[in-house]
Design a protein around this motif. Structure first.
Motif, PDB file in Angstrom:
ATOM      1  N   VAL A 170      34.634  31.112  58.691  1.00  0.00           N
ATOM      2  CA  VAL A 170      35.529  31.862  57.996  1.00  0.00           C
ATOM      3  C   VAL A 170      35.368  33.463  58.491  1.00  0.00           C
ATOM      4  O   VAL A 170      34.326  33.730  58.270  1.00  0.00           O
ATOM      5  CB  VAL A 170      35.272  31.902  56.387  1.00  0.00           C
ATOM      6  CG1 VAL A 170      36.062  32.748  55.694  1.00  0.00           C
ATOM      7  CG2 VAL A 170      35.338  30.554  55.951  1.00  0.00           C
ATOM      8  N   HIS A 171      36.424  33.910  59.194  1.00  0.00           N
ATOM      9  CA  HIS A 171      36.311  35.360  59.530  1.00  0.00           C
ATOM     10  C   HIS A 171      37.319  36.271  58.804  1.00  0.00           C
ATOM     11  O   HIS A 171      37.066  37.352  58.994  1.00  0.00           O
ATOM     12  CB  HIS A 171      36.717  35.414  60.991  1.00  0.00           C
ATOM     13  CG  HIS A 171      35.724  34.604  61.928  1.00  0.00           C
ATOM     14  ND1 HIS A 171      34.307  35.012  61.704  1.00  0.00           N
ATOM     15  CD2 HIS A 171      35.616  33.713  62.742  1.00  0.00           C
ATOM     16  CE1 HIS A 171      33.778  34.151  62.834  1.00  0.00           C
ATOM     17  NE2 HIS A 171      34.388  33.465  63.173  1.00  0.00           N
ATOM     18  N   THR A 172      38.204  35.909  58.224  1.00  0.00           N
ATOM     19  CA  THR A 172      39.233  36.748  57.558  1.00  0.00           C
ATOM     20  C   THR A 172      38.847  37.325  56.497  1.00  0.00           C
ATOM     21  O   THR A 172      37.807  36.750  55.581  1.00  0.00           O
ATOM     22  CB  THR A 172      40.575  36.014  57.192  1.00  0.00           C
ATOM     23  OG1 THR A 172      40.345  35.083  56.332  1.00  0.00           O
ATOM     24  CG2 THR A 172      41.259  35.303  58.617  1.00  0.00           C
ATOM     25  N   GLY A 173      39.280  38.545  56.360  1.00  0.00           N
ATOM     26  CA  GLY A 173      39.023  39.296  54.798  1.00  0.00           C
ATOM     27  C   GLY A 173      38.970  38.566  53.737  1.00  0.00           C
ATOM     28  O   GLY A 173      38.179  38.637  52.910  1.00  0.00           O
ATOM     29  N   VAL A 225      36.515  35.627  53.692  1.00  0.00           N
ATOM     30  CA  VAL A 225      35.318  36.059  53.272  1.00  0.00           C
ATOM     31  C   VAL A 225      35.199  36.259  51.890  1.00  0.00           C
ATOM     32  O   VAL A 225      34.082  35.747  51.077  1.00  0.00           O
ATOM     33  CB  VAL A 225      35.011  37.046  54.335  1.00  0.00           C
ATOM     34  CG1 VAL A 225      33.584  37.732  53.796  1.00  0.00           C
ATOM     35  CG2 VAL A 225      34.846  36.483  55.673  1.00  0.00           C
ATOM     36  N   LEU A 226      36.062  37.117  51.150  1.00  0.00           N
ATOM     37  CA  LEU A 226      35.973  37.377  49.872  1.00  0.00           C
ATOM     38  C   LEU A 226      36.128  36.353  49.123  1.00  0.00           C
ATOM     39  O   LEU A 226      35.284  36.207  47.987  1.00  0.00           O
ATOM     40  CB  LEU A 226      37.138  38.525  49.521  1.00  0.00           C
ATOM     41  CG  LEU A 226      37.274  38.994  48.127  1.00  0.00           C
ATOM     42  CD1 LEU A 226      36.086  39.834  47.679  1.00  0.00           C
ATOM     43  CD2 LEU A 226      38.603  39.916  47.811  1.00  0.00           C
ATOM     44  N   TYR A 227      36.942  35.215  49.324  1.00  0.00           N
ATOM     45  CA  TYR A 227      36.999  34.132  48.591  1.00  0.00           C
ATOM     46  C   TYR A 227      35.782  33.104  48.379  1.00  0.00           C
ATOM     47  O   TYR A 227      35.287  32.875  47.498  1.00  0.00           O
ATOM     48  CB  TYR A 227      38.168  33.206  49.011  1.00  0.00           C
ATOM     49  CG  TYR A 227      38.289  31.842  48.461  1.00  0.00           C
ATOM     50  CD1 TYR A 227      38.503  31.769  47.170  1.00  0.00           C
ATOM     51  CD2 TYR A 227      37.758  30.627  48.958  1.00  0.00           C
ATOM     52  CE1 TYR A 227      38.487  30.270  46.686  1.00  0.00           C
ATOM     53  CE2 TYR A 227      37.901  29.430  48.483  1.00  0.00           C
ATOM     54  CZ  TYR A 227      38.158  29.188  47.353  1.00  0.00           C
ATOM     55  OH  TYR A 227      38.124  27.958  46.706  1.00  0.00           O
ATOM     56  N   VAL A 228      35.224  32.948  49.522  1.00  0.00           N
ATOM     57  CA  VAL A 228      34.126  32.282  49.568  1.00  0.00           C
ATOM     58  C   VAL A 228      32.956  33.001  49.022  1.00  0.00           C
ATOM     59  O   VAL A 228      31.733  32.481  48.209  1.00  0.00           O
ATOM     60  CB  VAL A 228      33.753  32.270  51.283  1.00  0.00           C
ATOM     61  CG1 VAL A 228      32.320  31.335  51.504  1.00  0.00           C
ATOM     62  CG2 VAL A 228      34.639  30.965  51.954  1.00  0.00           C
TER      63      VAL A 228
END
Length: 177
Positions: A46-49, A52-55
């Motif tokens: 997971v690289h997208t902003g 990443v925020l969700y995870v």
């Protein structure tokens, strides 16, 4: 062993069940953190902003909710800590803890079925992992989550039974608080 800040009349099995909940959520949280950190635990990191925020949010909220289970065996689950504005020092009504716990356990049970069915298909098709090692790690990290709903349920029931059949609060908790 686990008797540190536990209410004295809590059965040992209830203490173990409550403490097992945050431990059951920990492996999946660590797996998600590894995913965000770029460790090759899945087919795609997971690289997208937003991803990443969700995870990170999912991991923090899951562990925070799991830690709330400890309130079912510790004094702060029977008397609100004094530092909390407006309600600090007041007794917690048993249903105020038990109803959210049992609703949460029911939601977790339904989620485990729904996620289990959808993710088992993704796992079988190879969409989530690239190797047998990644697959084994994923299963090992997420399998303990299946214990969350039953452990929370028995912890909530033990809390309710203890709080509704025990002597009044001032005799039990306030002297230990």
């Amino acid at each position: 062993m686990l008797r540190g800040n536990v209410v004295p009349d809590v059965p040992r099995w209830a203490v173990l069940a409550a403490y097992a909940v945050p431990l059951a959520t920990l492996p999946s949280g660590l797996w998600r953190l590894a995913l965000v950190a770029g460790v090759p635990v899945a087919s795609e990191p997971v690289h997208t902003g937003w991803g990443v925020l969700y995870v990170l949010t999912l991991t923090a909220v899951s562990e925070a909710l799991a830690l709330l289970t400890l309130g079912l065996v510790q004094p702060w689950g029977e008397v609100v800590p004094r530092w909390i504005p407006l309600i600090g020092g007041r007794p917690v009504r048993p249903l105020a803890a038990v109803v959210p716990a049992l609703l949460g356990a029911a939601a977790l049970f339904v989620l485990s079925i729904l996620v289990g069915v959808t993710q088992s298909h993704s796992l079988a098709s190879g969409d989530l992992t690239n190797s047998a090692a990644q697959e084994a790690l994923l299963v090992a990290c997420y399998l303990p989550l299946l214990a969350w709903a039953p452990l929370l349920t028995v912890s909530a029931i033990a809390y309710y039974r203890r709080r509704t059949t025990a002597p009044p609060l001032p005799e039990r908790v306030l002297e230990h608080h």
